[in-house]
Design an enzyme around this catalytic site. Structure first.
Site, PDB file in Angstrom:
ATOM      1  CG  ASP A  93      -0.860  60.795  -0.628  1.00 44.60           C
ATOM      2  OD1 ASP A  93      -1.514  60.114  -0.094  1.00 44.60           O
ATOM      3  OD2 ASP A  93       0.105  60.415  -1.067  1.00 44.60           O
ATOM      4  CB  SER A  94       3.016  64.438   1.427  1.00 42.99           C
ATOM      5  OG  SER A  94       2.312  63.973   2.404  1.00 42.99           O
ATOM      6  N   GLY A  95       2.719  61.096   0.902  1.00 42.91           N
ATOM      7  CA  GLY A  95       3.037  60.013   1.551  1.00 42.91           C
ATOM      8  C   GLY A  95       3.107  59.706   3.076  1.00 42.91           C
ATOM      9  CG  PHE A  97      -2.993  59.413   5.849  1.00 40.08           C
ATOM     10  CD1 PHE A  97      -3.572  58.434   5.159  1.00 40.08           C
ATOM     11  CD2 PHE A  97      -3.633  59.911   6.962  1.00 40.08           C
ATOM     12  CE1 PHE A  97      -4.786  57.560   6.010  1.00 40.08           C
ATOM     13  CE2 PHE A  97      -4.581  59.411   7.788  1.00 40.08           C
ATOM     14  CZ  PHE A  97      -5.386  58.537   7.082  1.00 40.08           C
ATOM     15  CD  GLN A 190      -2.784  67.203   9.714  1.00 38.05           C
ATOM     16  OE1 GLN A 190      -3.528  67.185  10.569  1.00 38.05           O
ATOM     17  NE2 GLN A 190      -2.631  66.676   8.685  1.00 38.05           N
ATOM     18  N   GLY A 217      -5.853  65.598   8.585  1.00 37.38           N
ATOM     19  CA  GLY A 217      -6.314  65.270   9.830  1.00 37.38           C
ATOM     20  C   GLY A 217      -7.430  65.137  10.331  1.00 37.38           C
ATOM     21  CG  ASP A 267      -8.574  61.618  -1.349  1.00 40.73           C
ATOM     22  OD1 ASP A 267      -8.458  62.893  -0.413  1.00 40.73           O
ATOM     23  OD2 ASP A 267      -8.508  60.711  -0.752  1.00 40.73           O
TER      24      ASP A 267
HETATM   25  C1  LIG Z   1     -10.101  58.558   5.491  1.00 35.66           C
HETATM   26  N1  LIG Z   1      -9.813  59.786   6.337  1.00 35.66           N
HETATM   27  C2  LIG Z   1      -8.706  60.389   5.957  1.00 35.66           C
HETATM   28  N2  LIG Z   1      -8.211  61.412   6.610  1.00 35.66           N
HETATM   29  C3  LIG Z   1      -6.843  61.543   6.230  1.00 35.66           C
HETATM   30  C4  LIG Z   1      -5.949  62.760   6.315  1.00 35.66           C
HETATM   31  C5  LIG Z   1      -5.002  62.898   5.613  1.00 35.66           C
HETATM   32  C6  LIG Z   1      -3.913  63.903   6.000  1.00 35.66           C
HETATM   33  O1  LIG Z   1      -4.004  64.645   6.707  1.00 35.66           O
HETATM   34  N3  LIG Z   1      -2.817  63.971   5.239  1.00 35.66           N
HETATM   35  N4  LIG Z   1      -1.772  65.001   5.599  1.00 35.66           N
HETATM   36  C7  LIG Z   1      -4.789  62.069   4.515  1.00 35.66           C
HETATM   37  C8  LIG Z   1      -5.842  61.020   4.205  1.00 35.66           C
HETATM   38  C9  LIG Z   1      -6.811  60.827   4.947  1.00 35.66           C
HETATM   39  N5  LIG Z   1      -7.763  60.152   4.930  1.00 35.66           N
END
Ligand SMILES: CNc1nc2cc(C(=O)NN)ccc2[nH]1
EC number: 2.4.2.29
Length: 366
Positions: A93-95, A97, A190, A217, A267
């Site tokens: 992931d990008s970091g 969150f 998003q 999101g 994930d």
């Molecule tokens: C557990 N829920 C949950 N929602 C997420 C949303 C994102 C996201 O929008 N990253 N840009 C990342 C991890 C997430 N984990």
């Protein structure tokens, strides 16, 4: 040389899709569940076991790895695959969150986000360009754009501002990523719980012609019905021939309902985190091994499972390990839970192939 990056749809059933992502480090059978390997480890698991339960790809967290042991150090040591002994695909992931949910003293501008480490308070800055650079240093196969994930509930103008910023950052990430055969960069839709903003975000990202699309999101506190409604709105706007990844989701029920709406990749920390807290997923529902009712129960979690953690150990023993806070408790329950999740995905893939997903979804129990 294996495929650089391709996604083939091999069957559909309604809006549910069975597919295959092909990359140099391996193939990913979709719908797929990615075990979360936060600090370069799927907690309480050997990577051989992670592979053994059927995982084709794992997730690495950029935020944790950049803070410790450091992206440049991982690169010097040959990249995350050699470091963690996982030779198959890794999605990072990008970091963004984690920065918003874990770090301190965060400041977000058009340029990026500055923050202090939750570990030692050291100052960092994360721009779209730096996020892609870090994911490159980790030698990540699928890299996520940096975006701003809005916590819900939120004001419409706040959701719109974050969605539009995320689109500008998607362009910058695409430019920074450039053309890396054998790797992919995914955009992230998003737009919170706003149908109009979700459509705008998806359409703008589609126009960027990326290799895959995440829906971000969500699972951030909204009811499941709102999450599913956003999928009903978003998935039709995304290219049918590209993978769709729903971030951070979810329970078995979330996964079934999201596959039915066109999602290909998932994930979630649930199976691994629950395992460390004494919770076991089984075909007959969840079992809390902390509960005293298991103290004398000689039965295994699931005598028909092909996972030794589910088949070869009594609930009494698992209860004992959990109550005694023995490390083996977390190891066996994590193993069981990841095996359950991968079996769930295998059943989902088979049901779609048999054109029977909608009929059989009810049987694939929580
Ligand atoms: C557990 N829920 C949950 N929602 C997420 C949303 C994102 C996201 O929008 N990253 N840009 C990342 C991890 C997430 N984990």
């Amino acid at each position: 040389m294996a495929e650089n990056f391709s996604f083939k749809l091999t069957a559909t059933d309604g809006r549910a899709r069975r597919g295959l992502v092909s990359m140099p480090r391996g193939e990913i059978r979709t719908p797929a569940f990615m075990p979360v390997g936060t600090g370069g480890t799927v907690k309480a698991m050997y990577m051989d076991q992670v592979r053994g339960v059927g995982a084709d790809i794992i997730l690495g967290n950029t935020y944790h790895l950049m803070l410790r042991p450091g992206a440049e150090r991982v690169a010097r040591l040959g990249g995350l695959h050699d470091f963690a002994r996982w030779p198959y695909p890794i999605l990072t992931d990008s970091g963004g969150f984690q920065v918003m949910s874990l770090s301190k003293l965060r400041k977000l501008t058009e340029q990026g986000v500055t923050f202090r480490s939750h570990i030692d308070g050291a100052p960092y800055e994360m721009s779209p360009e730096r996020s892609i650079e870090i994911q490159g240093l980790l030698d990540s196969d699928i890299q996520m754009q940096l975006d701003e994930c809005t916590a819900l509930p939120a004001k419409p103008n706040e959701i719109e501002r974050a969605m539009e910023l995320s689109l500008r950052w998607a362009e910058r990430c695409k430019t920074a990523f450039g053309d890396q055969p054998g790797k992919a960069m995914f955009g992230i839709v998003q737009g919170g719980d706003s149908a109009a903003l979700r459509v705008r975000s998806a359409q703008a990202l589609k126009a960027m012609d990326l290799k895959g699309y995440a829906v971000g999101g969500l699972a951030v506190g909204e009811p499941q019905s709102v999450m599913l409604e956003m999928l009903d709105i978003t998935c039709p706007e995304l290219p049918a021939d590209k993978p769709r990844y729903l971030m951070g989701v979810g329970t078995p029920d979330d996964i079934l309902k999201s596959v039915a709406r066109g999602i290909d990749m998932f994930d979630c920390v649930m199976p691994t985190r629950a395992g460390r807290h004494g919770l076991a997923y089984t075909r007959r529902g969840k079992v809390n091994l902390r509960n005293a009712r298991h103290a004398d129960d000689p039965r295994p979690l699931d005598e028909e499972s092909d996972c030794p953690a589910a088949r070869d150990y009594s609930r009494a023993y698992l209860h004992h390990l959990v109550r005694s806070q023995e490390g083996l408790g977390a190891m066996l329950l994590t193993w069981n839970n990841l095996s359950y999740y991968q079996k769930l995905m295998q059943d989902i893939r088979a049901a779609i192939e048999a054109q029977a997903f909608e009929a059989r979804a009810a049987e694939i129990t929580e």
